[in-house]
Design an enzyme around this catalytic site. Structure first.
Site, PDB file in Angstrom:
ATOM      1  N   ARG A   7       0.829  -1.203   0.000  1.00 39.60           N
ATOM      2  CA  ARG A   7       0.000   0.000   0.000  1.00 39.60           C
ATOM      3  C   ARG A   7       0.867   1.258   0.000  1.00 39.60           C
ATOM      4  NH1 ARG A   7      -2.401  -0.581   4.579  1.00 39.60           N
ATOM      5  NH2 ARG A   7      -1.260   1.016   5.727  1.00 39.60           N
ATOM      6  N   TYR A  22     -17.160  16.996 -15.270  1.00 37.77           N
ATOM      7  CA  TYR A  22     -17.530  15.583 -15.308  1.00 37.77           C
ATOM      8  C   TYR A  22     -18.587  15.323 -14.237  1.00 37.77           C
ATOM      9  CZ  TYR A  22     -16.991  10.661 -13.934  1.00 37.77           C
ATOM     10  OH  TYR A  22     -17.223   9.357 -13.558  1.00 37.77           O
ATOM     11  N   ASP A  66      -8.085  19.165 -14.411  1.00 37.33           N
ATOM     12  CA  ASP A  66      -8.467  17.842 -14.908  1.00 37.33           C
ATOM     13  C   ASP A  66      -8.140  17.792 -16.399  1.00 37.33           C
ATOM     14  OD1 ASP A  66      -9.726  15.561 -15.854  1.00 37.33           O
ATOM     15  OD2 ASP A  66     -11.482  15.778 -14.568  1.00 37.33           O
ATOM     16  N   LYS A  78      -9.167   6.573 -19.125  1.00 34.92           N
ATOM     17  CA  LYS A  78      -9.486   7.075 -20.454  1.00 34.92           C
ATOM     18  C   LYS A  78      -8.259   6.997 -21.384  1.00 34.92           C
ATOM     19  CE  LYS A  78     -13.444   8.059 -18.417  1.00 34.92           C
ATOM     20  NZ  LYS A  78     -13.198   8.002 -16.996  1.00 34.92           N
TER      21      LYS A  78
END
Length: 519
Positions: A45, A97, A170, A195
């Site tokens: 992690r 978004y 973004d 994406k």
């Protein structure tokens, strides 16, 4: 860019075996030399070799110093919000978004973070919205789904007048191939890796890229403390995707330019939203801060919800689905799908109406995408005309210069007349083994075609060769006409050894016993 995408963070000498591809390190924990004394990694992690290589790759292509990957794009957005505390204020773009909008309004707000949503295409409105408690400005450019352009340089200049305010951009619709927000003055480049960066619709991930060391330390702590980390296998897939990003983005843009111009030439379309068109209100700013325009287009179809739905249902190559930026082309209805969580009044005020359709142009053959758009428009809008796809693309390529003016050959059906738009695939031709489902005028069989429609070939009968000893050891189970033994064959042609008998591949080595014992 391509060299960085392929080699940043990928030096083979950092890996134990000097592998050219970063190994997938699935170990969750790492041996320590002594209690509390470990080499580089302690627990997956907090750090992982495969993730480390990917993050170095991201930092390289975005011209950053530090990159942090997250289990999803929204996990990365939440990590940025966790840099704030209750009472802090955020200036956010009003066209966002849908997932970001939902997170800001329905999660962050109830935790005491305050928001103002402004039209960030006007930097003065961003400046006017900043308060003494403002700690974050969050923008998209281009925006999702209206493809509005924010002047990142101008907004960065506004933000940097306030030493305690962070500017996050973004960059999902562009990727670092076409736009680098850190070079334009942003503190954080955020992107949904799902994406364009990954590009193959098989990974969900987010990334934040920064230059400031103190900001990097805070994000690194959040990775460890909150645990929003991606799996090593997902990191491997994204790293592989990044290595072809520069090739894919060129193809996405090429198809988007053709599709945008085709839609603009159709009287069945009332508006095309694509920053690459000179008619787009943000075209000049986009050219100044970017090197290209990606594969994203939105347009308004003539009519309303019924026409939009019929268009989307009629598309065959553009797949009806959410997401974007992958090799396959996608289409969607923002008001019903990606932005349905925004209340209707707000959607309509922004311009996310029932006639709005969003396209993500993939890397298929351009003519096939244009033909799909033509057929879908013919099937959904009864008034108006669209240009013939082959004639349009031939003329469009001629305008691009000799290098682009290759002959255009369609491999999907182009109806002869509008009334033929939804015509069924032609019936079988007995001379063509692929006739059922064949694409008219093309060479590629339709996915519904079955290869066994072709007459079955007779398997030649070949006499089984013999060995000098007189028999073929592979004869039992031999594949007719071939040289490879059938899986059921015994290599010695005899009976299986009984338990306790020795044998190696069914026969003993000359002059001795095998160490391999069956049973």
């Amino acid at each position: 860019f391509g060299t960085l995408a392929i080699h940043a963070g990928q030096d083979p000498e950092q890996f134990p075996c000097w592998s050219v591809v970063a190994p997938i390190s699935v170990s969750t924990t790492f041996k320590q030399e002594a209690p509390g004394k470990f080499k580089e990694f302690e627990y997956s992690r907090s750090g992982n070799p495969t993730r480390k290589a990917l993050e170095a790759q991201f930092a390289g292509i975005a011209n950053g110093k530090y990159a942090f990957t997250w289990a999803s794009g929204l996990a990365g957005t939440m990590a940025v919000l966790q840099l704030l505390k209750p009472g802090d204020h955020v200036v956010a773009m009003n066209d966002l978004y849908g997932g970001s909008n939902r997170m800001f309004r329905r999660l962050a707000m109830i935790q005491g973070i305050q928001f103002d949503f402004v039209d960030a295409t006007d930097p003065t409105k961003v400046a006017a919205a900043i308060r003494p408690t403002t700690r974050l400005v969050w923008i998209e450019s281009p925006t999702n789904p209206l493809l509005q352009i924010a002047d990142i340089r101008a907004i960065a200049a506004v933000v940097r007048r306030h030493s305690n305010v962070i500017l996050a951009v973004d960059n999902t619709f562009m990727s670092a191939y076409f736009q680098r927000p850190l070079e334009l003055g942003a503190h954080i480049e955020f992107a949904s890796v799902t994406k364009y960066y990954n590009g193959h619709s098989d990974v969900v991930m987010g990334v934040t890229i920064v230059r400031d060391e103190a900001l990097a330390e805070r994000l690194k702590f959040l990775q460890f403390a909150a645990g929003y980390v991606p799996s090593p296998f997902d990191c491997f897939l994204v790293s592989r995707g990044l290595k072809t990003l520069h090739l894919r983005m060129k193809a996405h843009q090429e198809n988007a330019f053709a599709c945008a111009n085709f839609l603009q030439a159709s009287s069945k379309v009332s508006a095309v939203l694509f920053p690459g068109l000179p008619t787009h209100p943000g075209h000049a700013v986009a050219k100044a801060q970017s090197t290209g325009f990606s594969g994203m287009i939105s347009f308004r179809i003539n009519g309303g919800l019924n026409e939009a739905v019929e268009f989307l249902k009629a598309c065959k190559i553009f797949t009806l689905g959410e997401s974007l930026g992958a090799v396959e082309s996608l289409c969607e209805h923002p008001a019903i799908m990606t932005h349905a969580s925004i209340v209707k009044e707000e959607r309509e005020r922004l311009g996310i109406t029932d006639s709005l359709i969003r396209l993500s142009c993939g890397v298929e053959e351009t003519i096939d995408l244009l033909t799909d758009l033509y057929n879908a428009l013919e099937a959904s809008v009864r008034v108006g005309t669209s240009p013939n796809p082959v004639e349009f693309l031939t003329a469009f390529k001629a305008q691009q210069g000799p290098a682009a003016a290759a002959p255009v050959v369609a491999s999907v059906p182009i109806p002869a007349t509008p009334s033929k738009a939804a015509e069924a695939v032609p019936q079988s031709d007995s001379k063509n083994p692929y006739a059922r489902g064949r694409v008219p005028g093309g060479t590629m069989p339709h996915p519904s075609s079955r290869f066994e429609h072709a007459p079955a070939e007779e398997v030649p009968t070949t006499p089984t060769p013999t060995t000098p000893g007189g028999t073929n050891p592979y004869a039992r189970g031999r594949v007719p006409g071939g040289s490879m033994p059938h899986p059921s064959a015994r290599f010695d042609g005899g009976e299986s050894p009984q338990p306790g008998q020795s044998g190696q591949h069914g026969r003993n080595p000359p002059g001795g016993k095998s160490s391999f014992v069956f049973g």
